[in-house]
Design a protein around this motif. Structure first.
Motif, PDB file in Angstrom:
ATOM      1  N   ARG A  92       0.849  -1.193   0.000  1.00  0.00           N
ATOM      2  CA  ARG A  92       0.000   0.000   0.000  1.00  0.00           C
ATOM      3  C   ARG A  92       0.881   1.237   0.000  1.00  0.00           C
ATOM      4  NH1 ARG A  92      -4.997   0.322   1.314  1.00  0.00           N
ATOM      5  NH2 ARG A  92      -4.818   1.950  -0.263  1.00  0.00           N
ATOM      6  N   HIS A 103      -1.980  -0.365  -5.932  1.00  0.00           N
ATOM      7  CA  HIS A 103      -3.201  -0.607  -5.153  1.00  0.00           C
ATOM      8  C   HIS A 103      -3.531   0.663  -4.382  1.00  0.00           C
ATOM      9  CE1 HIS A 103      -2.377  -4.670  -6.355  1.00  0.00           C
ATOM     10  NE2 HIS A 103      -1.288  -4.744  -5.619  1.00  0.00           N
ATOM     11  N   ASP A 106      -8.489   1.396  -1.064  1.00  0.00           N
ATOM     12  CA  ASP A 106      -8.757   0.227  -0.223  1.00  0.00           C
ATOM     13  C   ASP A 106      -9.466  -0.860  -1.029  1.00  0.00           C
ATOM     14  OD1 ASP A 106      -7.646   1.676   1.833  1.00  0.00           O
ATOM     15  OD2 ASP A 106      -9.574   2.255   2.702  1.00  0.00           O
ATOM     16  N   ASP A 107     -10.405  -0.468  -1.869  1.00  0.00           N
ATOM     17  CA  ASP A 107     -11.146  -1.447  -2.669  1.00  0.00           C
ATOM     18  C   ASP A 107     -10.219  -2.187  -3.625  1.00  0.00           C
ATOM     19  OD1 ASP A 107     -13.526  -0.792  -1.462  1.00  0.00           O
ATOM     20  OD2 ASP A 107     -14.206   0.548  -3.067  1.00  0.00           O
ATOM     21  N   ALA A 110      -7.926  -4.579  -1.523  1.00  0.00           N
ATOM     22  CA  ALA A 110      -8.644  -5.748  -1.008  1.00  0.00           C
ATOM     23  C   ALA A 110      -8.980  -6.719  -2.132  1.00  0.00           C
ATOM     24  CB  ALA A 110      -9.909  -5.301  -0.285  1.00  0.00           C
ATOM     25  N   VAL A 150      -7.446  -2.401   4.837  1.00  0.00           N
ATOM     26  CA  VAL A 150      -7.300  -3.624   4.046  1.00  0.00           C
ATOM     27  C   VAL A 150      -7.156  -4.840   4.952  1.00  0.00           C
ATOM     28  CG1 VAL A 150      -5.908  -4.786   2.303  1.00  0.00           C
ATOM     29  CG2 VAL A 150      -6.294  -2.329   2.158  1.00  0.00           C
ATOM     30  N   ARG A 153     -10.570  -5.831   6.284  1.00  0.00           N
ATOM     31  CA  ARG A 153     -11.401  -6.483   5.267  1.00  0.00           C
ATOM     32  C   ARG A 153     -10.950  -7.925   5.028  1.00  0.00           C
ATOM     33  NH1 ARG A 153     -12.965  -2.364   0.344  1.00  0.00           N
ATOM     34  NH2 ARG A 153     -13.280  -0.469   1.575  1.00  0.00           N
ATOM     35  N   LEU A 154      -9.661  -8.111   4.893  1.00  0.00           N
ATOM     36  CA  LEU A 154      -9.150  -9.451   4.603  1.00  0.00           C
ATOM     37  C   LEU A 154      -9.380 -10.397   5.766  1.00  0.00           C
ATOM     38  CD1 LEU A 154      -5.818  -8.582   2.768  1.00  0.00           C
ATOM     39  CD2 LEU A 154      -8.032  -9.162   1.786  1.00  0.00           C
TER      40      LEU A 154
END
Length: 352
Positions: A92, A103, A106-107, A110, A150, A153-154
């Motif tokens: 990131r 990347h 965030d979308d 992820a 991230v 989410r992961l």
């Protein structure tokens, strides 16, 4: 005088070689000899090939070479070391040498991570600070802002996540959000609180070798013996981690290709990778798209280093390395699957 054991004389399968081969670290690699290296005053004083049948199996190094490596737990995921696996790189950062800025949201990050997990990555290694040669240090709060969404989410999606950082505050924050492992390129030397943070969390950790920080590490690095010096440093850092309360069976080591090493140093380490099994912990190799590939292929740019990166993957797993850290997940996982198919065939010989 200090002795080192480097497994060599690899064979496809143990059949018909009773007492003449041994299994390396409980994996799918067998070896028939050990290069015994002796060092005194920083210099090699002898090295000789010793057949397995003549090895002193009471030497503690022998137990470390042959003992199976315990699996590690990252959230709901169990990562085993009985066969090689892939750690995927997710940066990131705007300035990483290979995929800086790729990347950006965030979308996007992820989605890329989920795709890499589907392609065969056992662990996604999320980083918010570039550690390429010459990179400047990032303030820890900026690093947290980059990686935290991230990781959350992961983790919620059940993906095994590692946090790639040198800073204890970033480690602690990432672990609280669902990361299950820490990957520290400084070998837990950059931040005085890192050892305590890992010990308190009880999580697995990758201790990587480096010499100096990113700003200075490539300024004329010097070694007496690159392979043995890296081994000794990692051994020292493992001892420090265990003394701080980190369980030995939760430690992995990475010899740190490209970190404080010339091309020649990197080649010496890569040719001797099997030596690091003598540390008694799983070995991870991160050499994907690195400078060494360009240096050996007419200065190929970063986006044209896939072939060389796969060559290093195969070199690593051929010497029993349990995990490879890569950008090109699909291709690396495919290479490992082909290697596993060849190994499975060798372990299922035709009936005589």
């Amino acid at each position: 005088m200090k002795s080192y054991f480097r497994p060599t004389g690899f064979v496809d399968a143990p059949f018909g070689y009773d007492g003449r081969v041994a299994r390396l670290a409980g994996g799918l690699t067998w070896f028939s000899a050990v290069e015994v290296i002796e060092r005194s005053g920083g210099k090699r004083v002898s090295q000789r090939l010793v057949p397995i049948s003549e090895i002193d199996t009471s030497n503690p190094l022998w137990a470390r070479l042959t003992a199976p490596r315990a699996p590690i737990q990252l959230g709901e995921r169990t990562v085993r070391f009985s066969e090689p696996s892939v750690m995927a790189i997710l940066n990131r950062t705007p300035d990483s040498f290979s995929d800086g800025g790729r990347h950006a949201t965030d979308d996007e990050a992820a989605a890329a991570a989920v795709a890499m997990a589907a392609e065969g990555a056992a662990i996604i290694d999320v980083g918010g600070e570039s550690t390429r040669p010459g990179a400047a240090e990032v303030w820890e709060q900026d690093e947290i802002v980059r990686v935290a969404p991230v990781i959350e989410r992961l983790a919620k999606a059940g993906v095994a996540v590692s946090i790639d950082t040198r800073k204890s505050a970033v480690m602690a924050d990432a672990l609280s959000r669902g990361a299950g492992m820490v990957n520290d390129v400084s070998g837990l030397t950059h931040d005085d609180r890192a050892l305590e943070t890992i010990a308190n969390a009880g999580c697995p950790v990758v201790i990587m070798h480096t010499r100096g920080g990113p700003e200075t590490m490539q300024r004329d690095p010097q070694y007496e013996d690159a392979l043995l010096d890296v081994y000794d440093w990692l051994e020292m850092r493992i001892d420090a981690a265990v003394a701080a309360g980190i369980a030995r069976d939760k430690i992995l080591v990475d010899p740190g290709i490209g970190f404080g090493k010339t091309v020649r140093h990197n080649l010496e380490v890569l040719n001797g990778l099997s030596l690091f099994h003598g540390l008694g912990v799983p070995v991870l190799l991160g050499a994907s798209r690195k400078r060494i590939v360009g240096a050996l292929s007419n200065e190929a740019p970063v986006d044209r280093r896939l072939g060389g990166s796969l060559a290093l993957v195969m070199t690593a797993i051929g010497q029993g390395v349990q995990m490879v850290r890569v950008h090109d997940v699909f291709e690396s996982a495919q290479a490992i699957r082909v290697w596993r198919g060849l190994r499975d065939a060798a372990l299922s010989p035709p009936t005589l």
